[in-house]
Scaffold this motif. Structure first.
Motif, PDB file in Angstrom:
ATOM      1  N   TYR A 286     -71.144  17.054   6.384  1.00  0.00           N
ATOM      2  CA  TYR A 286     -72.378  17.921   6.183  1.00  0.00           C
ATOM      3  C   TYR A 286     -73.616  16.820   5.815  1.00  0.00           C
ATOM      4  O   TYR A 286     -74.505  16.768   6.661  1.00  0.00           O
ATOM      5  CB  TYR A 286     -72.453  18.851   4.969  1.00  0.00           C
ATOM      6  N   VAL A 287     -73.108  15.803   4.834  1.00  0.00           N
ATOM      7  CA  VAL A 287     -74.047  14.771   4.353  1.00  0.00           C
ATOM      8  C   VAL A 287     -74.314  13.879   5.788  1.00  0.00           C
ATOM      9  O   VAL A 287     -75.545  13.477   6.076  1.00  0.00           O
ATOM     10  CB  VAL A 287     -73.521  13.851   3.462  1.00  0.00           C
ATOM     11  N   LEU A 288     -73.319  13.371   6.497  1.00  0.00           N
ATOM     12  CA  LEU A 288     -73.645  12.656   7.877  1.00  0.00           C
ATOM     13  C   LEU A 288     -74.342  13.355   8.729  1.00  0.00           C
ATOM     14  O   LEU A 288     -75.200  12.864   9.516  1.00  0.00           O
ATOM     15  CB  LEU A 288     -72.338  12.322   8.434  1.00  0.00           C
ATOM     16  N   LEU A 289     -74.182  14.809   8.986  1.00  0.00           N
ATOM     17  CA  LEU A 289     -75.024  15.486   9.721  1.00  0.00           C
ATOM     18  C   LEU A 289     -76.630  15.655   9.253  1.00  0.00           C
ATOM     19  O   LEU A 289     -77.343  15.683  10.157  1.00  0.00           O
ATOM     20  CB  LEU A 289     -74.474  17.057  10.013  1.00  0.00           C
ATOM     21  N   ARG A 290     -76.694  15.779   8.062  1.00  0.00           N
ATOM     22  CA  ARG A 290     -77.781  15.677   7.400  1.00  0.00           C
ATOM     23  C   ARG A 290     -78.760  14.569   7.594  1.00  0.00           C
ATOM     24  O   ARG A 290     -79.795  14.300   7.983  1.00  0.00           O
ATOM     25  CB  ARG A 290     -77.746  15.929   5.795  1.00  0.00           C
ATOM     26  N   CYS A 291     -78.085  13.303   7.679  1.00  0.00           N
ATOM     27  CA  CYS A 291     -78.681  12.128   7.660  1.00  0.00           C
ATOM     28  C   CYS A 291     -78.430  11.335   9.216  1.00  0.00           C
ATOM     29  O   CYS A 291     -78.316  10.341   9.269  1.00  0.00           O
ATOM     30  CB  CYS A 291     -78.206  11.145   6.709  1.00  0.00           C
ATOM     31  N   GLU A 292     -78.153  12.355  10.037  1.00  0.00           N
ATOM     32  CA  GLU A 292     -77.752  12.028  11.436  1.00  0.00           C
ATOM     33  C   GLU A 292     -78.791  11.021  12.080  1.00  0.00           C
ATOM     34  O   GLU A 292     -78.414   9.879  12.745  1.00  0.00           O
ATOM     35  CB  GLU A 292     -77.451  13.419  12.149  1.00  0.00           C
ATOM     36  N   PRO A 293     -80.133  11.016  11.755  1.00  0.00           N
ATOM     37  CA  PRO A 293     -81.067  10.119  12.612  1.00  0.00           C
ATOM     38  C   PRO A 293     -80.920   8.660  11.971  1.00  0.00           C
ATOM     39  O   PRO A 293     -81.002   7.848  12.847  1.00  0.00           O
ATOM     40  CB  PRO A 293     -82.569  10.568  11.979  1.00  0.00           C
ATOM     41  N   LEU A 294     -80.151   8.603  10.860  1.00  0.00           N
ATOM     42  CA  LEU A 294     -79.727   7.282  10.399  1.00  0.00           C
ATOM     43  C   LEU A 294     -78.696   6.603  11.439  1.00  0.00           C
ATOM     44  O   LEU A 294     -78.790   5.409  11.868  1.00  0.00           O
ATOM     45  CB  LEU A 294     -79.497   7.005   9.042  1.00  0.00           C
ATOM     46  N   LEU A 295     -77.710   7.498  11.913  1.00  0.00           N
ATOM     47  CA  LEU A 295     -76.776   7.165  12.586  1.00  0.00           C
ATOM     48  C   LEU A 295     -77.144   6.824  14.025  1.00  0.00           C
ATOM     49  O   LEU A 295     -76.837   5.738  14.883  1.00  0.00           O
ATOM     50  CB  LEU A 295     -75.638   8.149  12.698  1.00  0.00           C
ATOM     51  N   GLN A 296     -78.024   7.704  14.479  1.00  0.00           N
ATOM     52  CA  GLN A 296     -78.982   7.259  15.701  1.00  0.00           C
ATOM     53  C   GLN A 296     -79.455   5.998  15.852  1.00  0.00           C
ATOM     54  O   GLN A 296     -79.671   5.220  16.827  1.00  0.00           O
ATOM     55  CB  GLN A 296     -80.101   8.525  16.061  1.00  0.00           C
ATOM     56  N   ALA A 297     -80.069   5.564  14.634  1.00  0.00           N
ATOM     57  CA  ALA A 297     -80.846   4.273  14.427  1.00  0.00           C
ATOM     58  C   ALA A 297     -79.788   3.291  14.446  1.00  0.00           C
ATOM     59  O   ALA A 297     -80.470   1.937  14.228  1.00  0.00           O
ATOM     60  CB  ALA A 297     -81.973   4.192  13.600  1.00  0.00           C
ATOM     61  N   ALA A 298     -78.545   3.350  14.019  1.00  0.00           N
ATOM     62  CA  ALA A 298     -77.805   2.469  13.815  1.00  0.00           C
ATOM     63  C   ALA A 298     -76.330   2.554  14.458  1.00  0.00           C
ATOM     64  O   ALA A 298     -75.379   3.334  14.148  1.00  0.00           O
ATOM     65  CB  ALA A 298     -77.209   2.378  12.337  1.00  0.00           C
ATOM     66  N   PRO A 299     -76.319   2.190  15.614  1.00  0.00           N
ATOM     67  CA  PRO A 299     -75.362   2.373  16.743  1.00  0.00           C
ATOM     68  C   PRO A 299     -74.055   1.748  15.967  1.00  0.00           C
ATOM     69  O   PRO A 299     -72.976   2.424  16.314  1.00  0.00           O
ATOM     70  CB  PRO A 299     -75.576   1.247  17.969  1.00  0.00           C
ATOM     71  N   LEU A 300     -73.986   0.459  15.395  1.00  0.00           N
ATOM     72  CA  LEU A 300     -72.871   0.202  14.707  1.00  0.00           C
ATOM     73  C   LEU A 300     -72.417   1.051  13.835  1.00  0.00           C
ATOM     74  O   LEU A 300     -70.802   1.315  13.745  1.00  0.00           O
ATOM     75  CB  LEU A 300     -73.231  -1.083  13.848  1.00  0.00           C
ATOM     76  N   ALA A 301     -72.994   1.910  12.966  1.00  0.00           N
ATOM     77  CA  ALA A 301     -72.495   2.825  12.303  1.00  0.00           C
ATOM     78  C   ALA A 301     -71.954   4.140  13.100  1.00  0.00           C
ATOM     79  O   ALA A 301     -70.659   4.376  12.387  1.00  0.00           O
ATOM     80  CB  ALA A 301     -73.410   3.410  11.171  1.00  0.00           C
ATOM     81  N   GLY A 302     -72.434   4.437  13.950  1.00  0.00           N
ATOM     82  CA  GLY A 302     -71.833   5.286  14.896  1.00  0.00           C
ATOM     83  C   GLY A 302     -70.434   5.114  15.420  1.00  0.00           C
ATOM     84  O   GLY A 302     -69.555   5.703  15.337  1.00  0.00           O
ATOM     85  N   TRP A 303     -70.304   3.780  15.797  1.00  0.00           N
ATOM     86  CA  TRP A 303     -68.894   3.224  16.311  1.00  0.00           C
ATOM     87  C   TRP A 303     -67.948   3.170  15.301  1.00  0.00           C
ATOM     88  O   TRP A 303     -66.742   3.379  15.512  1.00  0.00           O
ATOM     89  CB  TRP A 303     -69.167   1.981  17.006  1.00  0.00           C
ATOM     90  N   LEU A 304     -68.459   2.653  14.213  1.00  0.00           N
ATOM     91  CA  LEU A 304     -67.556   2.826  12.796  1.00  0.00           C
ATOM     92  C   LEU A 304     -66.845   4.264  12.790  1.00  0.00           C
ATOM     93  O   LEU A 304     -65.802   4.215  12.140  1.00  0.00           O
ATOM     94  CB  LEU A 304     -68.452   2.116  11.790  1.00  0.00           C
ATOM     95  N   LEU A 305     -67.966   4.952  12.747  1.00  0.00           N
ATOM     96  CA  LEU A 305     -67.481   6.700  12.251  1.00  0.00           C
ATOM     97  C   LEU A 305     -66.417   6.964  13.435  1.00  0.00           C
ATOM     98  O   LEU A 305     -65.470   7.444  13.024  1.00  0.00           O
ATOM     99  CB  LEU A 305     -68.758   7.388  12.467  1.00  0.00           C
ATOM    100  N   VAL A 306     -66.690   6.606  14.556  1.00  0.00           N
ATOM    101  CA  VAL A 306     -65.729   6.884  15.827  1.00  0.00           C
ATOM    102  C   VAL A 306     -64.412   6.262  15.249  1.00  0.00           C
ATOM    103  O   VAL A 306     -63.401   7.041  15.738  1.00  0.00           O
ATOM    104  CB  VAL A 306     -66.243   6.612  17.089  1.00  0.00           C
ATOM    105  N   THR A 307     -64.304   4.988  15.024  1.00  0.00           N
ATOM    106  CA  THR A 307     -63.122   4.298  14.910  1.00  0.00           C
ATOM    107  C   THR A 307     -62.349   4.949  13.665  1.00  0.00           C
ATOM    108  O   THR A 307     -61.054   5.282  13.706  1.00  0.00           O
ATOM    109  CB  THR A 307     -63.485   2.927  14.662  1.00  0.00           C
TER     110      THR A 307
END
Lengths: 462, 485
Positions: A286-307
């Motif tokens: 939920y917290v990540l969904l709430r702060c999802e725009p941050l993940l959009q602005a940080a592709p590295l974080a997105g890939w880390l999350l996927v991994t």
């Protein structure tokens, strides 16, 4: 429809939404006070009164959430920020109580208060005459209050307050049967994991204040969920996203913090269902969904999350297969699904993870609530089928024997994750602190034994 | 009352605050065979608390500095400002709750006499800014703590360590104060003598506050001294008060020694909280948590912003309230079961479930539980120190993480595990329940509605960051907003 839309204009419904938001927070909090204060004053309430008070609190919050859902749905889920005032302020620093009603928080709060209401009803019978009956409901009310606070939070400060209440209630419910040493160990272990990961959330709050001068989400993001965009520059956005991911790893039991979740099943079944099958396990998502725009602005974080999500899903899938008790197996099932939800969030999807969270939580909490009756259910199934149901084939059956054995050993040792964390982090830290403590005691004892006036300086007999 | 001059009112309240515990100590000394020393001690502390609140209400109505008497080095013999008005009722209230609730077996006439004498010295200390009086009253308070610890069965090792440490602290403080008086850093153009004096005073503060590496006396005192004495030695934070009076408001900006203290404070907080993780008995756990939490106060003192200072004072109050609550519960438990170890779960929950709940709430109230005062205090100090010292904010976060784990581990260590079947069962006593409930109400009340306290601290902190002055008149009032130099 146009009349409905006109009636539900944000200007007209602002006060109503504010009242509903307050009701969602106040109802479980008042129930908590109602059942929590009398035992402290030596006047515990009866079981029936206790469960009814908490049930009334959750029912009120649920109804308020449903009405709010209707109001927001009528105007296309246009987000609404409710400013409940300033908690305290000093110069330019102000701790404001901002809450958000939007397309993410309102469905989620409906779902979470609804589940709390159901578990409350279940636990009222399940824990009948249990010595810790009142304690369970007090902690359930703490959890409900914390969950609503976290879900409706409009700033990092409020979100952290809810997050902490969830963590503390979770810990105390894991250690509910505190006369069992295993329950105590499991509770401490869960709390250690939570606190370590809380560093991420606190540090994220600090970084947010540094980057934009505030922890309010409307200063960090622009627009309503799911179309919000990030207002934070790229570098702090990446740092914020990484800190948030670290914060969520603990409660969501992702690699390398998976070990506490199966142990957490030491708690009573209703709390296991709502915490580790439904709500607490998804608090990170939920917290990540709430702060999802941050993940959009940080592709590295997105890939880390996927991994992280992929590794956790594979790990939990393998380890869950070799568990010999049902609740542990369900715990690993929850972990695997939470890993998949992390992958979905990391890929930038917004509505799919929300649907996944809700559907998984409902199914898993039902499974955990039914787990004490699993043998009975099995016998019913066997009787209905007239024999044992056939076991389905697994994809692992197609693997070579050596690979299967290797995976089996790996799964039995829980992927060596706990061993690695214990040997590389926990034990060295404990040894260091133990040694420092021993040195200090030795030094203090030496100083305490120094006698300036010789052997006549005797201690009085105790 | 309304016709009285505020300065006279404050002076009278201050005199009553000091005289009441002193008179009770004298009475107990005179009636050394008195069976129950609780009534005179409680009565005296009630008078002090009421006097403190009268002082606070008078100061809040007209927030100004009341000073009277001989002045030296920027401080008057009788000096009441926001710090005094806030801290005196807080410390007196904590001691009142302790004396009202601790088991009878912990209250010997001798210990109560020394504790009240020490309390009177501490209250006197809060009422002065005169460097020599600060030094003398600090020494008297330490002497009372030492004597009570020494007379306590099994307390001599702790008393020796305390004597060594306090002796060193007093020597440093005396030398440093003398050098600062000779070459005042409150005036511009201070030379090396004044600077060296400031560093010596800072060293004295380090020792007195139990900052690393001079912290060993704190857990030892909690293990070896009676609980009211251990709390008297730690809750008032005499070292922090001395730092406020002697090191704040120097003419050349923030003193470097204060910056050093602000760095050492959070580091000690982390170290203490880490040590608390491995403690094996309850008293030492409380001792390590005590020096860990009190060290955070100093993180706020080096700031140039009032918010940092207010954060420090808020931590001071929050940690003191939490520590008092834990101490009360620990005393109640040890009064029933003797000393409690944490190696193995002691199974004390069913013995006293209400005490278990209070212990947990007080413990969590010290580590930033939302809704409690420590949450507000941590927020203020982190937000305040962020602007200048980011690492301080990180260290504060780490210390709360470790301290939280230590509290929960301690709770499960005491209350978890199978019930001890051979132990006697004692329900919580009414006086313990009332004391804990009142303290809890204060903690949550100030946490949920912190604005009056934060505003009071804000008013108290702004003048502290200005330079003090030497005024010729025996009584003067400094209205807020008027520069003092």
């Amino acid at each position: 429809m146009s009349l409905l839309a006109a009636v539900l204009e944000p200007e007209r419904t602002h006060d109503l939404v504010a009242a509903l938001v307050v009701a969602q927070l106040a109802a479980p909090a008042l129930a908590l006070l109602g059942i929590g204060i009398p035992p402290l004053l030596g006047r515990p309430l009866s079981e029936r009164t206790t469960s009814r008070l908490v049930g009334t609190g959750f029912a009120t919050a649920f109804l308020a959430a449903l009405v709010m859902f209707g109001v927001l749905a009528g105007r296309g889920f246009a987000p609404e920020t409710v400013h409940l005032g300033t908690w305290f302020s000093f110069d330019r620093h102000a701790a404001t109580i901002d809450l958000v009603a939007d397309g993410l928080s309102v469905p989620y709060v409906c779902f979470s208060t609804g589940l709390c209401l159901l578990v409350n009803a279940f636990a009222g019978r399940y824990l009948h005459r249990e010595p810790g009956f009142t304690r369970f409901f007090v902690l359930l009310a703490v959890f409900g209050t914390g969950m609503n606070l976290m879900v409706l939070a409009g700033s990092f400060d409020v979100l952290f307050a809810g997050w902490e209440l969830i963590g503390i209630s979770s810990t105390l419910l894991i250690g509910f049967f505190h006369e069992r040493p295993n329950a105590v160990r499991a509770a401490i272990r869960a709390f250690v994991t939570y606190r370590i990961c809380d560093v991420g959330l606190l540090a994220a709050s600090v970084v947010a204040h540094t980057a934009v001068g505030s922890g309010d989400f409307d200063r960090l993001f622009h627009g309503g969920w799911p179309d919000a965009t990030c207002l934070v520059p790229a570098a702090p956005a990446t740092l914020l996203a990484l800190l948030l991911i670290f914060a969520t790893l603990g409660k969501t039991a992702q690699v390398p913090f998976t070990g506490w979740l199966p142990l957490a099943m030491e708690g009573p079944t209703p709390s296991s269902a709502i915490f580790y099958g439904a709500l607490s396990i998804h608090a990170g998502a939920y917290v990540l969904l709430r702060c999802e725009p941050l993940l959009q602005a940080a592709p590295l974080a997105g890939w880390l999350l996927v991994t992280i999500g992929s590794v956790t899903a594979a790990h939990a899938n393998a380890v869950g297969r070799v568990q010999t008790d049902l609740k542990s197996m369900l715990a690993y099932g929850s972990m695997a699904q939470a890993g998949l939800i992390f992958v979905e969030i990391g890929l930038g999807w917004r509505v799919v993870p929300l649907v996944h969270v809700v559907s998984h939580a409902i199914l898993r909490s039902l499974q955990i609530l039914r787990s004490p009756s699993a043998l009975h259910d099995r016998h019913t199934l066997v009787a209905a089928l007239g024999g044992q149901p056939g076991a389905g084939r697994s994809w692992t059956d197609r693997l070579p024997q050596a690979w299967r054995l290797a995976i089996y050993r790996l799964a039995l040792d829980r992927g060596y994750e706990e061993m690695a964390v214990a040997r590389l982090v926990v034990e060295p830290f404990r040894r260091l602190v133990d040694r420092l403590d021993a040195w200090e005691r030795a030094g203090a004892d030496w100083l305490g034994d120094l006698r300036l006036r010789g052997p006549r300086d005797r201690e009085p007999l105790p | 009352m309304s016709g009285l001059d505020p300065a006279t009112l404050v002076l009278g309240a201050g005199a009553a605050a000091v005289a009441a515990p002193l008179a009770a100590a004298g009475l107990l000394q005179f009636e050394s065979r008195r069976a129950n020393p609780r009534p005179p001690a409680v009565a005296a502390l009630v008078v002090t608390v009421l006097s403190g609140f009268m002082m606070l209400s008078t100061w809040s109505a007209t927030p100004q500095t009341f000073s009277r008497g001989d002045r030296l080095g920027g401080g008057a013999a009788f000096h009441v400002d926001g710090v005094t008005a806030t801290m005196l009722p807080f410390v007196a209230g904590c001691l009142l709750l302790v004396f009202a609730t601790v088991p009878r077996r912990m209250l010997s006439a001798g210990m109560t006499t020394w504790c009240l004498a020490g309390a009177a010295a501490t209250f006197g200390l809060f009422l002065t800014a005169h460097p020599i009086l600060v030094l003398a009253l600090s020494a008297m308070g330490a002497g009372a703590v030492w004597r009570a610890t020494r007379d306590h069965p099994g307390g001599r090792p702790a008393a020796r360590v305390y004597a060594f440490v306090m002796g060193a602290s007093l020597v440093c403080a005396a030398a440093g104060t003398a050098m600062m008086l000779a070459d005042p850093p409150w005036e511009s153009g201070c030379g090396w003598v004044g600077t060296a004096g400031g560093w010596l005073v800072a060293l004295a503060v380090v020792v007195r506050e139990g900052l690393f590496p001079f912290h060993v006396w704190v857990p030892m005192l909690f293990a070896g001294a009676p609980l009211p004495i251990a709390l008297l030695a730690t809750v008032p934070q005499v070292g922090s008060y001395a730092a406020i009076r002697l090191l704040l408001g120097h003419a050349d900006g923030v003193a470097q020694e204060l910056v050093a203290l602000a760095l050492l404070g959070p580091a000690t907080a982390v170290y203490g909280a880490a040590l608390a993780l491995v403690q094996r008995d309850l008293c030492r756990l409380i001792g390590t948590l005590a020096f860990s939490q009190s060290a955070l106060v100093l993180a706020g003192l080096a700031g140039t912003l009032p918010m940092e200072l207010a954060g420090g004072l808020c931590v001071w109050i929050a940690s003191g309230l939490s520590l008092t609550g834990i101490g009360i519960v620990a005393a109640a438990l040890e009064g029933r079961a003797g000393s409690l170890r944490l190696d193995l779960p002691q199974g004390r929950f069913w013995d006293a479930p209400a005490l278990a709940a209070f212990f947990l709430l007080f413990g969590l109230a010290g580590i930033g539980l939302p809704g409690t005062l420590s949450f507000v205090a941590d927020d203020l100090i982190i937000a305040g120190s962020l602007a200048e010292h980011l690492h301080c904010g990180i260290l504060v976060i780490l210390s709360t993480v470790f301290a939280g784990i230590a509290v929960v581990r301690g709770w499960f260590g005491i209350f978890g595990g199978p019930p001890t079947v051979d132990a006697p069962r004692h329900a919580i006593l009414p006086r313990e329940r009332i004391g804990c409930a009142v303290l809890l109400a204060v903690i949550f009340g100030l946490g949920l509605f912190p604005r009056p306290l934060v505003q009071t601290l804000a008013q108290a902190c702004v003048p502290l960051l200005r330079h003090p002055t030497v005024a010729p008149s025996p009584v003067h009032h400094v209205p807020p907003g008027v520069p003092l130099r």
